[in-house]
Design a protein around this motif. Sequence first.
Motif, short mmCIF file in Angstrom:
data_model
loop_
_atom_site.label_atom_id
_atom_site.label_comp_id
_atom_site.label_asym_id
_atom_site.label_seq_id
_atom_site.Cartn_x
_atom_site.Cartn_y
_atom_site.Cartn_z
N LEU A 170 74.12 66.04 -16.65
CA LEU A 170 73.24 66.26 -17.79
C LEU A 170 72.03 65.34 -17.62
N GLY A 171 71.21 65.22 -18.64
CA GLY A 171 69.96 64.49 -18.50
C GLY A 171 70.13 63.02 -18.17
N VAL A 172 69.14 62.47 -17.46
CA VAL A 172 69.07 61.03 -17.18
C VAL A 172 68.46 60.36 -18.40
N ARG A 173 69.20 59.45 -19.01
CA ARG A 173 68.75 58.84 -20.27
C ARG A 173 68.28 57.40 -20.08
N SER A 174 68.67 56.73 -19.01
CA SER A 174 68.27 55.34 -18.80
C SER A 174 68.28 55.02 -17.32
N LEU A 175 67.49 54.03 -16.94
CA LEU A 175 67.47 53.59 -15.53
C LEU A 175 66.91 52.18 -15.45
N ASP A 176 67.25 51.52 -14.34
CA ASP A 176 66.77 50.16 -14.11
C ASP A 176 66.83 49.86 -12.62
N TYR A 177 65.86 49.10 -12.15
CA TYR A 177 65.84 48.65 -10.75
C TYR A 177 66.67 47.39 -10.58
N ASN A 178 67.36 47.30 -9.45
CA ASN A 178 68.02 46.05 -9.09
C ASN A 178 66.93 45.04 -8.73
N PRO A 179 66.90 43.87 -9.37
CA PRO A 179 65.83 42.90 -9.11
C PRO A 179 65.91 42.23 -7.75
N ASN A 180 67.08 42.34 -7.09
CA ASN A 180 67.28 41.65 -5.81
C ASN A 180 67.42 42.58 -4.61
N LYS A 181 67.59 43.87 -4.86
CA LYS A 181 67.72 44.84 -3.77
C LYS A 181 66.68 45.93 -3.98
N PRO A 182 65.61 45.93 -3.20
CA PRO A 182 64.43 46.74 -3.50
C PRO A 182 64.67 48.24 -3.65
N TYR A 183 65.65 48.80 -2.96
CA TYR A 183 65.82 50.25 -3.00
C TYR A 183 66.98 50.69 -3.88
N HIS A 184 67.57 49.77 -4.61
CA HIS A 184 68.71 50.12 -5.45
C HIS A 184 68.28 50.32 -6.90
N ILE A 185 68.82 51.36 -7.49
CA ILE A 185 68.47 51.70 -8.87
C ILE A 185 69.73 52.17 -9.58
N ALA A 186 69.86 51.81 -10.85
CA ALA A 186 71.00 52.26 -11.67
C ALA A 186 70.50 53.28 -12.68
N THR A 187 71.29 54.32 -12.90
CA THR A 187 70.93 55.34 -13.87
C THR A 187 72.10 55.57 -14.83
N GLY A 188 71.77 55.89 -16.07
CA GLY A 188 72.77 56.26 -17.06
C GLY A 188 72.44 57.63 -17.59
N GLY A 189 73.45 58.46 -17.81
CA GLY A 189 73.18 59.83 -18.17
C GLY A 189 73.92 60.31 -19.41
N ASP A 190 73.53 61.51 -19.85
CA ASP A 190 74.21 62.16 -20.96
C ASP A 190 75.61 62.61 -20.57
N ASP A 191 75.95 62.53 -19.30
CA ASP A 191 77.30 62.88 -18.84
C ASP A 191 78.26 61.69 -18.96
N CYS A 192 77.81 60.60 -19.58
CA CYS A 192 78.62 59.40 -19.84
C CYS A 192 78.80 58.51 -18.63
N HIS A 193 78.15 58.80 -17.52
CA HIS A 193 78.34 58.02 -16.30
C HIS A 193 77.16 57.10 -16.04
N ILE A 194 77.44 56.00 -15.33
CA ILE A 194 76.42 55.14 -14.75
C ILE A 194 76.54 55.26 -13.24
N ASN A 234 58.86 49.44 -10.92
CA ASN A 234 59.53 48.88 -9.75
C ASN A 234 59.08 47.43 -9.59
N PRO A 235 59.97 46.44 -9.77
CA PRO A 235 59.53 45.03 -9.68
C PRO A 235 59.20 44.62 -8.25
N HIS A 236 59.61 45.40 -7.27
CA HIS A 236 59.35 45.08 -5.87
C HIS A 236 58.07 45.74 -5.36
N ASN A 237 57.61 46.76 -6.06
CA ASN A 237 56.43 47.53 -5.65
C ASN A 237 55.74 47.99 -6.93
#
Length: 268
Positions: free
Chosen positions: A100-124, A65-68
């Motif tokens: 399905l499983g969570v395969r990737s994730l990243d924190y938004n560098p400008n919004k402390p509580y926002h996070i993006a996830t990518g999954g085996d279900d093909c969705h972000i 977490n770049p904010h914490n």
Amino acid sequence: MHAYTLLLLLLVVKAKHGNDRLLWEPSGDTSQVVAPPGSEMESSLGSIIRLPREAGQDINCSAWNPHNEPQIAVGVGRTVSCWDIRSNSESYAISNAHELGVRSLDYNPNKPYHIATGGDDCHIRIWDMRNSQTPLKEISDHTHWVWAVAFNRSHDQLILSSAQTAQVNLHSAVSVSSAHFGDNLRNNRDLRKPATAAEAAASQSDEEGGDYRSKTTDGLVASFDQHEEAVYAVAWSPADPWIFASLSYDGRVVVNLVPRDHKYKMIL
């Protein structure tokens, strides 16, 4: 790299299919690192935190977490767990973040509580960790596992993603970005003051000419298909916010640019 620079291992993770990653602490403190179990570094480090998980659950990804900085998000099966390494306890979690499983994730560098996830279900999916019952936004432009997702560090409305299909996508998610907040502030200021004759004429000219000042919207900006194998990683340049790279299974690294027309829509 010397062993004495790795005095404390804060979290041990291992991805499926052997695609392990080392994650250095974002402030540049080389005494803290996320590393896979069984690595040569493990015996040189002072302490290890292992996350509780049920049998059959894989830990596929993690992010500082770049904010914490004492907090790390980890994809455990279908769940995203945010772990406080000071108290060795879970701060919050997103249960069933993906079908399905969570395969990737990243924190938004400008919004402390926002996070993006990518999954085996093909969705972000983009989440607000304070209210994680439903995602803020879902992106469904991939047709296979999403291996990587990354926010642009300067313009967080730009999101990179890559998939098993050798495809790299550049998305615009301005509606859930800090840019959207800034646009609202500017719009409110504009409503409070009357436009001058020159401003009104310039605005009309822009609308008629369709110049680059038209606002960006959500959607797929561009898709890049220079790879021939699954693309396991994407990264934004720390020196130039309009440059990014992608890495595929066959060792090919491709460097690309944000399309010129979209760049100018954002900055003009």
